[in-house]
Structure formats: structure tokens, C-alpha cells
Design a protein around this motif. Structure first.
Motif, mmCIF file in Angstrom:
data_model
loop_
_atom_site.group_PDB
_atom_site.id
_atom_site.type_symbol
_atom_site.label_atom_id
_atom_site.label_comp_id
_atom_site.label_asym_id
_atom_site.label_seq_id
_atom_site.Cartn_x
_atom_site.Cartn_y
_atom_site.Cartn_z
ATOM 1 N N LEU A 1 0.825 -1.201 0.000
ATOM 2 C CA LEU A 1 0.000 0.000 0.000
ATOM 3 C C LEU A 1 0.866 1.260 0.000
ATOM 4 N N PHE A 2 1.973 1.243 0.752
ATOM 5 C CA PHE A 2 2.899 2.380 0.758
ATOM 6 C C PHE A 2 3.604 2.517 -0.591
ATOM 7 N N ILE A 3 4.076 1.396 -1.135
ATOM 8 C CA ILE A 3 4.797 1.427 -2.417
ATOM 9 C C ILE A 3 3.888 1.936 -3.525
ATOM 10 N N ARG A 4 2.639 1.529 -3.502
ATOM 11 C CA ARG A 4 1.703 1.999 -4.536
ATOM 12 C C ARG A 4 1.507 3.506 -4.447
ATOM 13 N N GLU A 5 1.376 4.040 -3.226
ATOM 14 C CA GLU A 5 1.176 5.485 -3.101
ATOM 15 C C GLU A 5 2.459 6.259 -3.379
ATOM 16 N N LYS A 6 3.600 5.680 -3.040
ATOM 17 C CA LYS A 6 4.860 6.347 -3.387
ATOM 18 C C LYS A 6 5.014 6.412 -4.905
ATOM 19 N N SER A 7 4.678 5.315 -5.589
ATOM 20 C CA SER A 7 4.744 5.295 -7.054
ATOM 21 C C SER A 7 3.781 6.310 -7.650
ATOM 22 N N ARG A 8 2.572 6.387 -7.077
ATOM 23 C CA ARG A 8 1.588 7.343 -7.578
ATOM 24 C C ARG A 8 2.075 8.776 -7.380
ATOM 25 N N ALA A 9 2.619 9.057 -6.197
ATOM 26 C CA ALA A 9 3.110 10.406 -5.910
ATOM 27 C C ALA A 9 4.258 10.778 -6.842
ATOM 28 N N LEU A 10 5.152 9.836 -7.116
ATOM 29 C CA LEU A 10 6.266 10.111 -8.030
ATOM 30 C C LEU A 10 5.761 10.364 -9.443
ATOM 31 N N GLN A 11 4.749 9.631 -9.866
ATOM 32 C CA GLN A 11 4.182 9.855 -11.200
ATOM 33 C C GLN A 11 3.506 11.221 -11.284
ATOM 34 N N MET A 12 2.765 11.572 -10.252
ATOM 35 C CA MET A 12 2.038 12.843 -10.260
ATOM 36 C C MET A 12 2.963 14.038 -10.082
ATOM 37 N N GLY A 13 3.963 13.869 -9.220
ATOM 38 C CA GLY A 13 4.740 15.017 -8.787
ATOM 39 C C GLY A 13 4.006 15.708 -7.644
ATOM 40 N N GLY A 14 4.725 16.462 -6.858
ATOM 41 C CA GLY A 14 4.138 17.070 -5.670
ATOM 42 C C GLY A 14 2.973 17.989 -5.949
ATOM 43 N N ARG A 15 3.049 18.751 -7.026
ATOM 44 C CA ARG A 15 2.013 19.766 -7.292
ATOM 45 C C ARG A 15 0.660 19.125 -7.578
ATOM 46 N N GLU A 16 0.650 17.969 -8.202
ATOM 47 C CA GLU A 16 -0.607 17.258 -8.412
ATOM 48 C C GLU A 16 -0.924 16.365 -7.223
ATOM 49 N N GLY A 17 0.118 15.826 -6.591
ATOM 50 C CA GLY A 17 -0.082 14.873 -5.504
ATOM 51 C C GLY A 17 -0.729 15.480 -4.280
ATOM 52 N N VAL A 18 -0.309 16.687 -3.892
ATOM 53 C CA VAL A 18 -0.844 17.293 -2.665
ATOM 54 C C VAL A 18 -2.356 17.481 -2.740
ATOM 55 N N PRO A 19 -2.897 18.126 -3.779
ATOM 56 C CA PRO A 19 -4.365 18.257 -3.825
ATOM 57 C C PRO A 19 -5.074 16.917 -3.984
ATOM 58 N N TYR A 20 -4.462 15.975 -4.696
ATOM 59 C CA TYR A 20 -5.075 14.653 -4.869
ATOM 60 C C TYR A 20 -5.268 13.976 -3.513
ATOM 61 N N TYR A 21 -4.193 13.886 -2.728
ATOM 62 C CA TYR A 21 -4.285 13.195 -1.441
ATOM 63 C C TYR A 21 -5.100 13.999 -0.425
ATOM 64 N N THR A 22 -5.028 15.310 -0.502
ATOM 65 C CA THR A 22 -5.837 16.141 0.396
ATOM 66 C C THR A 22 -7.319 15.868 0.182
ATOM 67 N N ASN A 23 -7.727 15.786 -1.089
ATOM 68 C CA ASN A 23 -9.140 15.512 -1.396
ATOM 69 C C ASN A 23 -9.528 14.086 -1.017
ATOM 70 N N MET A 24 -8.655 13.129 -1.279
ATOM 71 C CA MET A 24 -8.961 11.741 -0.946
ATOM 72 C C MET A 24 -9.183 11.574 0.551
ATOM 73 N N ILE A 25 -8.343 12.229 1.341
ATOM 74 C CA ILE A 25 -8.464 12.121 2.801
ATOM 75 C C ILE A 25 -9.710 12.852 3.301
ATOM 76 N N ALA A 26 -9.953 14.046 2.754
ATOM 77 C CA ALA A 26 -11.114 14.831 3.192
ATOM 78 C C ALA A 26 -12.421 14.108 2.882
ATOM 79 N N GLU A 27 -12.482 13.439 1.736
ATOM 80 C CA GLU A 27 -13.703 12.755 1.310
ATOM 81 C C GLU A 27 -13.728 11.299 1.762
ATOM 82 N N LYS A 28 -12.666 10.877 2.480
ATOM 83 C CA LYS A 28 -12.568 9.500 2.993
ATOM 84 C C LYS A 28 -12.704 8.463 1.879
ATOM 85 N N ARG A 29 -12.112 8.747 0.740
ATOM 86 C CA ARG A 29 -12.150 7.805 -0.386
ATOM 87 C C ARG A 29 -10.863 6.974 -0.391
#
Length: 482
Positions: free
Chosen positions: A268-296
Motif C-alpha cells: 500500500l505504501f509502495i503503490r502510493e509512493k509510485s503514484r506520488a512520483l508519477q504525479m509530482g508534488g504539485r498534483e499529488g498534494v491536492p489529490y491526497y488532500t481531497n482523498m483524505i477529506a472525502e474519505k475515499r
């Protein structure tokens, strides 16, 4: 149809530029004698060098370690004892994986990100391991050798199509280059895929993964293909999933009793690290912020880790530290003391980024005791000590690690950095040379050793050891097996 296939493989050849014929060693003509295991290894090693030079191969110690641990668990289950295997990640959003001769298996981060369960990643690796263990490329070449000229240099060039994301198209490229009939080529490829499916599913079961994951993953890719016909995943293009192949795989999966296999936290960590590296920080921060806020999410800790790592990529170290602490809180669920090596590696890396080297060293020191199997934490500890100018401790830890991992190129790279900080240029160039040797990049290795010999100093034993190393490598290069 035949003209389209030939045109496609001409495009593959262009895709691997700027590779030049001079970059491919001449291994000789195999049209009469077939392909030996030693020749397979040499082809794979050369293709690996070219892929590494292409810049997409990752040296992330956590993702590399994860793939190799999973891969070797599968090869042990498959009882493949006569073949070395190396598993390596590529930072690429395409859903793909590919096998090369000599046991080299590449996995795109896109495949890890799109996998819904860990067993799905394992199913792809098991499939690729079967391609290697059954020597499919060698068998393909052996089936074409009658009356045909085929050089290993041309095979190596065809295999470099993999770095453009075409994976097992390498096998088809060899077939097309020798003028085989298209129908025979497709039949031969299908028989390989069927065999790899059968052996792969058996391997999954023996290794403790869900053997049904191969079918579910293929079905999901097929659905993606129907929805986005002109944008099919590379894995479907290089591993054609026909109706008959799916039926065969489904019939085999029915033989296995369904048993849910939980995903490891590391996956689960490796998958999210891979996703974050693909997105880059500028896309990753809002993506994960929304996922956590919406509990998805299925696992809150992994999502908070992804957010922390995305902040880290942006060098927002304070925010990264806060998000990492929230990930730890989520992991513990009110209980203190529980952690994970990837959380500790990120924590220490954040402290290095903040310039708090003593704290970073302490984090890594304690984490290496808690998680002694993590090589990434050893790297982190050495990096913290070099950054904090604790060079004697760094040198001691490098020497200790080399006792366990003598072939580790990245330890020598850190050794070179440590000696550079000391101002010991002779040993710096020597260590950098050893780094290149372990990547089998001999030309830059010789350059580094020559630079070492040109540095001022009268250490007779050091000079003699460098000269002896140069002679040893020259003999290795000139040996008949190379």
C-alpha cells in the motif's frame, strides 16, 4: 497485414534511438548453434545498460527492494534455481511489465499504481518469470535458425524496444526481422503466453498469493481496452489477451479455491509512493488532500503517507513532517510505538531536508535497529552522517554494509561522496570507479581509475591496488565468456 507488422517494428527500431550499432557488442552468429544461457545473460546485461542510460530506470531503494523481495519469493516458489533474476522499476505511467533474456524483469510504476491488490502485481511478475524460466526468446530464435542469419547484436537492439514501453514486443521484433510468416509468429507468441499463464498461476498459489488475481487483472485490462480502444494499456499490446486465452485462464482459476489474501502495508505504501512520483508534488498534494477529506480510501495510513511524500517532493518539509506524523497516528490507532520502515525512512529524509542532520541520524540509527532488513534505512543513515559531516561513522557504516552487500553500487557511490567531502580525491575516484564496475559500465570505470592514479600522493599500497584492479578488469573484458 504483413506490411503493417513490418512498419510497426520499424517504428520500434526508431523508438530506441539514440542507441547506435556501436553500442551493441557483436556476440556472433547464432543461426546455427542456438542461444546459450551465457549469451542470454550478455544480451540482457547490455539491454539493461541502455535502459539505465535512457533515464527511466529508478534507483529508489524502497521500490527496488519491494519488487525484488516479491520477485524472489515467486522464483523460490517456482523452484527456478538455474537462473539469476533482477527486478527493476521504471518511472512510467503505462501499465506494463516485460521480461528480457538473462532474468531481467522490468515493471512500470503505472502497473503498480493501477493494481487493486498486491496479488495482481505478483501475477504479472509470475507471468514474466515464466517467460524467462521457459527461455521463450531462446526457443523463438531456435525455431527460426534453419537457413537464417541471426546475430545477437540484432537481438539486443530489438530488445531495447522494451525501454520505449513495448515490453515483450521484443520477441515479436526478432521474429519479424527474420522474415517469419505473420500467422506463425502470432501462433508462437500465443503458445508462450498460454504457457506463461499456466506456470504463473501455479507459482502464485505456491508463493501464497491469490492465483485468481491473474484472471481478474486481465479482465480489468480488457474492460479498459473496450472503453478506450485507441488507448489500450501497453501490457495488452505486448501480451495479447484473446478470448481463448481468457477462457483457459478462467478454467484454471476455477481449480483453485478462493481465499482472500490481504495486501501488505508495504504494498500500500509502495503503490502510493509510485503514484506520488508519477504525479509530482504539485498534483499529488491536492489529490491526497481531497482523498483524505472525502474519505475515499481503503487504508487511511497509506493515503496520509502519500500526502506526506508529496509535500516532501515539493520540499515543504514542515508540512511533510506534520502529514507523516498523522500517518503514524493513523497506523497506531491510539496505540503508541508502532511504525513502518518506509515511514521512518521518510521521517529521516525530511530531517535531512530541514538541515537537522543529528536528528536525522538518530532517526535512522534507531530505525535500523528496529528494522534491520531495510537496506534503504542503511542508505539513509549514511546519507545523514555524510550531510552532518560525521564522516568516520559514515565510513564505518559503509564498510559494514559492504560486508553484507559487496555488489551494491549505491554504497560505493556514497563512499565516493564521503571521500570527496574528506578531500581524498584518489579514493573518491577509486570508489566512483567501483560504482561503475557494479553497473557494468566499464568505460567510465576506467576513466575514474585513471583519474585516481593521476592524483598526488605516495600511498604505494593504494596505487598498487588501483593498478591491479585495472588489470583485473582488462582480463575480465578480454575473457572468452564476455
Amino acid at each position: 497485414m504483413k506490411q503493417k507488422v513490418i512498419t510497426f517494428f520499424l517504428l520500434l527500431s526508431l523508438a530506441v534511438q539514440p542507441v547506435r550499432a556501436a553500442d551493441i557488442p557483436d556476440f556472433g552468429d547464432v543461426s546455427q548453434q542456438g542461444l546459450s544461457t551465457q549469451q542470454e545473460r550478455e544480451i540482457g546485461e547490455n539491454a539493461m545498460r541502455q535502459i539505465r542510460r535512457g533515464g527511466t530506470m529508478m534507483d529508489d531503494p524502497e521500490i527496488v527492494s519491494y519488487l525484488n523481495q516479491m520477485g524472489h519469493r515467486l522464483t523460490d516458489a517456482a523452484e527456478v534455481s538455474d537462473q539469476q533474476f533482477t527486478f527493476f522499476p521504471l518511472l512510467d505511467t503505462n501499465v506494463n511489465a516485460f521480461a528480457m533474456p538473462g532474468g531481467f524483469i522490468g515493471v512500470h510504476t503505472g502497473l503498480i499504481v493501477q493494481a487493486q491488490h498486491e496479488s495482481e502485481v505478483a501475477s504479472v511478475l509470475a507471468h514474466e518469470i515464466a517467460h524467462v524460466s521457459q527461455r521463450h526468446i531462446a526457443r523463438l530464435i531456435d525455431g527460426t535458425k534453419s537457413g537464417m542469419w541471426l546475430s545477437l547484436g540484432s537481438i539486443a537492439l530489438a530488445l531495447l524496444a522494451a525501454q520505449a514501453g513495448h515490453g515483450d514486443a521484443a520477441m515479436a521484433a526478432v521474429a519479424a526481422g527474420t522474415g517469419l510468416a505473420v500467422q506463425k509468429q502470432l501462433d508462437f507468441t500465443y503458445s508462450f503466453e498460454q504457457e506463461a499463464d499456466r506456470i504463473g498461476m501455479q507459482t502464485l498459489k505456491k508463493a501464497g498469493y491469490d492465483p485468481n488475481a491473474m484472471v481478474t487483472f486481465f479482465e480489468r485490462l480488457q474492460k479498459h481496452n473496450r472503453l478506450y480502444e485507441n488507448n489500450a494499456p501497453d501490457f495488452l499490446r505486448t501480451h495479447p489477451v484473446t478470448y481463448k486465452r481468457m477462457s483457459d485462464a478462467q478454467a484454471r482459476s476455477n481449480e483453485f479455491k478462493f481465499k482472500p489474501i490481504p495486501d501488505s502495508l508495504e504494498f500500500l505504501f509502495i503503490r502510493e509512493k509510485s503514484r506520488a512520483l508519477q504525479m509530482g508534488g504539485r498534483e499529488g498534494v491536492p489529490y491526497y488532500t481531497n482523498m483524505i477529506a472525502e474519505k475515499r480510501f481503503a487504508n487511511e495510513t497509506a493515503q496520509r503517507y502519500g500526502l506526506a511524500y508529496s509535500h516532501y517532493l515539493l520540499r515543504q518539509y514542515d508540512l511533510a513532517w506534520a502529514a507523516m506524523q498523522e500517518a503514524k497516528t493513523s497506523l497506531n490507532k491510539g496505540k503508541s510505538g508502532k511504525s513502518h520502515p518506509m515511514l521512518e525512512f521518510l521521517a529521516g529524509s525530511i530531517k535531512i531536508g530541514q538541515g537537522q542532520f543529528a536528528q536525522a541520524e538518530q532517526i535512522f540509527q534507531e530505525a535500523t535497529l528496529q528494522f534491520p532488513a531495510s537496506r534503504a534505512l542503511v542508505y539513509g543513515l549514511i546519507d545523514a552522517q555524510i550531510a552532518g559531516n560525521n564522516l568516520a561513522a559514515a565510513q564505518a557504516n559503509i564498510n559494514d554494509a559492504l560486508e553484507l552487500y559487496p555488489s551494491d553500487a549505491w554504497l560505493y557511490q556514497r563512499m565516493a561522496k564521503m571521500y570527496a567531502q574528506k578531500g581524498d580525491l584518489m579514493r573518491q575516484y577509486q570508489a566512483q570507479g567501483e560504482y561503475y564496475v557494479r553497473l557494468q559500465e566499464y568505460a567510465p570505470a576506467f576513466e575514474q581509475f585513471d583519474l585516481a592514479l593521476k592524483q598526488p600522493g605516495n600511498d604505494f599500497y593504494l596505487l598498487s591496488s588501483i593498478e591491479a584492479r585495472i588489470r583485473q578488469l582488462r582480463e575480465l573484458q578480454n575473457s572468452p565468456t564476455k
